[in-house]
Design an enzyme around this catalytic site. Structure first.
Site, PDB file in Angstrom:
ATOM      1  N   ILE A 219       0.166  -2.075  -2.571  1.00 10.22           N
ATOM      2  CA  ILE A 219      -0.382  -1.819  -1.240  1.00 10.22           C
ATOM      3  C   ILE A 219      -1.099  -3.073  -0.765  1.00 10.22           C
ATOM      4  O   ILE A 219      -1.958  -3.612  -1.468  1.00 10.22           O
ATOM      5  CB  ILE A 219      -1.364  -0.628  -1.254  1.00 10.22           C
ATOM      6  CG1 ILE A 219      -0.661   0.635  -1.764  1.00 10.22           C
ATOM      7  CG2 ILE A 219      -1.937  -0.385   0.135  1.00 10.22           C
ATOM      8  CD1 ILE A 219      -1.593   1.823  -1.911  1.00 10.22           C
ATOM      9  N   GLY A 220      -0.747  -3.544   0.422  1.00 12.14           N
ATOM     10  CA  GLY A 220      -1.376  -4.723   0.997  1.00 12.14           C
ATOM     11  C   GLY A 220      -2.158  -4.370   2.253  1.00 12.14           C
ATOM     12  O   GLY A 220      -2.275  -3.210   2.637  1.00 12.14           O
ATOM     13  N   TYR A 222      -1.373  -5.022   5.252  1.00 10.88           N
ATOM     14  CA  TYR A 222      -0.537  -4.694   6.406  1.00 10.88           C
ATOM     15  C   TYR A 222       0.553  -3.670   6.106  1.00 10.88           C
ATOM     16  O   TYR A 222       1.285  -3.274   6.997  1.00 10.88           O
ATOM     17  CB  TYR A 222       0.098  -5.975   6.963  1.00 10.88           C
ATOM     18  CG  TYR A 222      -0.937  -7.004   7.336  1.00 10.88           C
ATOM     19  CD1 TYR A 222      -1.677  -6.879   8.504  1.00 10.88           C
ATOM     20  CD2 TYR A 222      -1.203  -8.084   6.493  1.00 10.88           C
ATOM     21  CE1 TYR A 222      -2.646  -7.805   8.838  1.00 10.88           C
ATOM     22  CE2 TYR A 222      -2.171  -9.025   6.826  1.00 10.88           C
ATOM     23  CZ  TYR A 222      -2.880  -8.882   8.003  1.00 10.88           C
ATOM     24  OH  TYR A 222      -3.849  -9.795   8.331  1.00 10.88           O
ATOM     25  N   VAL A 225       4.589  -1.547  -0.228  1.00 11.78           N
ATOM     26  CA  VAL A 225       5.907  -1.984  -0.684  1.00 11.78           C
ATOM     27  C   VAL A 225       6.441  -0.984  -1.713  1.00 11.78           C
ATOM     28  O   VAL A 225       5.720  -0.581  -2.637  1.00 11.78           O
ATOM     29  CB  VAL A 225       5.851  -3.392  -1.297  1.00 11.78           C
ATOM     30  CG1 VAL A 225       7.243  -3.841  -1.733  1.00 11.78           C
ATOM     31  CG2 VAL A 225       5.265  -4.384  -0.291  1.00 11.78           C
ATOM     32  N   ASP A 336      -1.260 -17.057   5.256  1.00 13.41           N
ATOM     33  CA  ASP A 336      -1.719 -16.017   4.311  1.00 13.41           C
ATOM     34  C   ASP A 336      -1.250 -16.338   2.897  1.00 13.41           C
ATOM     35  O   ASP A 336      -0.745 -15.480   2.177  1.00 13.41           O
ATOM     36  CB  ASP A 336      -1.225 -14.649   4.757  1.00 13.41           C
ATOM     37  CG  ASP A 336      -2.064 -13.510   4.177  1.00 13.41           C
ATOM     38  OD1 ASP A 336      -3.210 -13.772   3.755  1.00 13.41           O
ATOM     39  OD2 ASP A 336      -1.575 -12.360   4.141  1.00 13.41           O
TER      40      ASP A 336
END
Length: 528
Positions: A219-220, A222, A225, A336
């Site tokens: 989990i990021g 934005y 995945v 980033d």
């Protein structure tokens, strides 16, 4: 007393004064009355009056002091009869009649309860009444249980029809929405000048088992995945963007990443395979990297750590990928760079990912008007201070990654001492004061050899210059990549022997000095 308002019709009282009276006080009129024991009125006597209408009277009776009243309504029924003996239709009752005119026998017919008509075979006969309401149907007064079954069946059929009609409308609406969505997507891609595989949302949903937690890779900031197989092919990584109140920003970010990844080609950049932006979703499909991220390996979330030579190769390949982005026309600024965006395959080959925040830079003095975006701990302080974005902003972020590789410490960690929360500031202090050994990952120290000591010194020096506050004091990514590639190449085949001198950048080292440094575990010679 109940008063009734009836239409007052003027009767010609002069024609039959004896049989006509007017009561002006009670507002009632009596045009004709006849005292007779017969049930018939004399027709000729009635016709001699001038009365046009037959009016029934309502009388009331009050019971003591009670508010209740009793109403009596007199009803006159007109009928006819036939001469002869009884001959009525089925479901009718016959009543014998004696004619008041000639005294001959006759009969009248009347239909039984539940039937309507005149009861005469030559007339309307008697037919079953059809004016049943719902309560009579349910109570069985309209033909028994068969009628109840018909009613229930009718209600069920009506409900089924409404449900079927509703489902059909939903299906047609969804189909129209999908078609319109595909048309919009197609126009959007054409407008952006993008040619890429577009996957149906249902295929994405099936590949991830409806985005099951078992398929979640990470989990990021934005999005999340997931892993999955499309059309039973090889595994892919599926990134589902987070929903936000302003959906326009999400779509813009996705389109930006699609456009950038479609325009570049480098072995150390993650490959974009396709996307899906149906049903309000923004989904990107990448090649699958089975060995997770550099962040997971450095911070114990995956495996038992990385050897220094592997770390050095990862640093070199990452630097080459960023240098490539800066070299294209116009240059691309990633914005980033961090360890969680550096992916690894089974052989630890590096792929840089997540271009959602990337921007095209026209010149080195390029500016961004919006507030700086990035990940805390990796964000260029000069960019954060004056919104000045350049390729050197990526250099600073990469400097933080280099320090992570050396120390296996997180970029921001509030469990550390207050002056050590920010890894960049912490590392600058230790490297700048010659105390690098205090922050080296213990796993590296355990297997430290001659080359490890010297290359650590060089990488630390490189990280120190990348983390300079002023952007013009930092090296370019091309210079950084060149230095790291040289170190990585040496680590792959060089073997340091006794009394051998070799060169790393600007410094030369003799192996006897290296052995002394190794014996001291770097305590006296790893300063910058």
């Amino acid at each position: 007393m109940v008063k009734t308002s009836l239409e007052m019709l003027e009767c010609d009282t002069s024609s039959n004064k004896s049989n006509s009276t007017i009561d002006h006080n009670n507002n009632t009129i009596s045009c004709y009355s006849e005292q007779s024991e017969s049930e018939y009125i004399n027709y000729e006597n009635v016709m001699r009056t001038s009365c046009q209408t037959l009016v029934t009277a309502i009388s009331s009776e009050i019971f003591g002091n009670s508010s209740e009243v009793s109403l009596d309504v007199q009803v006159v029924q007109l009928g006819w009869w036939l001469q002869g003996s009884c001959h009525c239709s089925d479901h009718a009752t016959c009543t014998s009649v004696t004619s008041p005119v000639d005294g001959m026998a006759g009969y009248r017919c009347s239909c039984n309860a539940g039937y309507a008509g005149d009861g005469f075979p030559g007339g309307l006969g008697c037919r079953k009444e059809s004016g049943c309401n719902a309560s009579k149907y349910l109570s069985g007064h309209c033909g028994g249980t068969a009628r109840i079954g018909i009613l229930i069946g009718g209600v069920a059929a009506g409900a089924l029809f409404m449900v079927s009609f509703g489902l059909l409308c939903c299906f047609l609406r969804r189909r129209a929405s999908l078609i319109n969505g595909k048309r919009r997507n197609s126009k959007l891609f054409e407008t952006k000048g993008i040619s890429i595989q577009v996957y149906p949302y249902k295929m994405i949903e099936k590949a991830t088992h409806s985005f099951s937690d078992k398929h979640r890779l990470g989990i990021g900031a934005y999005g999340t995945v997931y892993s999955g197989k499309l059309n039973n092919a090889d595994l892919v990584a599926i990134k589902r963007m987070k929903h936000r109140a302003d959906n326009t920003d999400n779509i813009e970010q996705v389109m930006n990443e699609i456009k950038l990844l479609s325009s570049v080609n480098h072995p150390n950049l993650v490959r974009l395979l396709g996307c899906s932006i149906e049903r309000g979703e923004q989904i990107l499909v990448y090649e699958y990297m089975p060995n997770g991220t550099l962040f997971q390996h450095l911070h114990g979330d995956r495996g038992s750590g990385l050897l220094w030579r592997i770390r050095l190769t990862i640093a070199s390949e990452t630097a080459q990928a960023i240098a490539y982005l800066h070299s294209v026309k116009p240059p691309i600024y990633h914005r980033d760079i961090k360890s969680s965006n550096i992916l690894l395959d089974n052989e630890y080959k590096t792929k840089v990912a997540d271009f959602g925040l990337s921007r095209l830079g026209m010149t080195e003095s390029s500016h961004i008007s919006t507030a700086p975006q990035g990940t805390p701990g990796y964000l260029d302080p000069q960019y954060h201070q004056n919104f000045h974005l350049s390729d050197r902003s990526d250099v600073y972020s990469f400097g933080v990654v280099l320090v992570e590789i050396i120390t296996a410490l997180k970029a921001v960690d509030f469990t550390r001492e207050q002056n050590e929360v920010n890894l960049a500031s912490f590392a600058i202090d230790r490297i700048g004061t010659g105390r690098l050994v205090e922050i080296i990952d213990p796993l590296i120290v355990q297997d430290m050899d001659d080359f490890t000591i010297l290359s650590l010194h060089k990488v630390a020096e490189l990280a120190f210059t990348c983390l300079a506050f002023h952007s013009d004091m930092r090296p370019s990514m091309t210079e950084v990549a060149s230095e790291l590639q040289q170190l990585s190449s040496i680590s792959n085949y060089a073997s340091i022997e006794e009394n051998t001198t070799f060169s790393l950048g600007k410094a030369s080292y003799n192996s006897s000095e290296v052995q002394r440094c190794k014996s001291l575990r770097g305590k006296s010679c790893l300063g910058v």
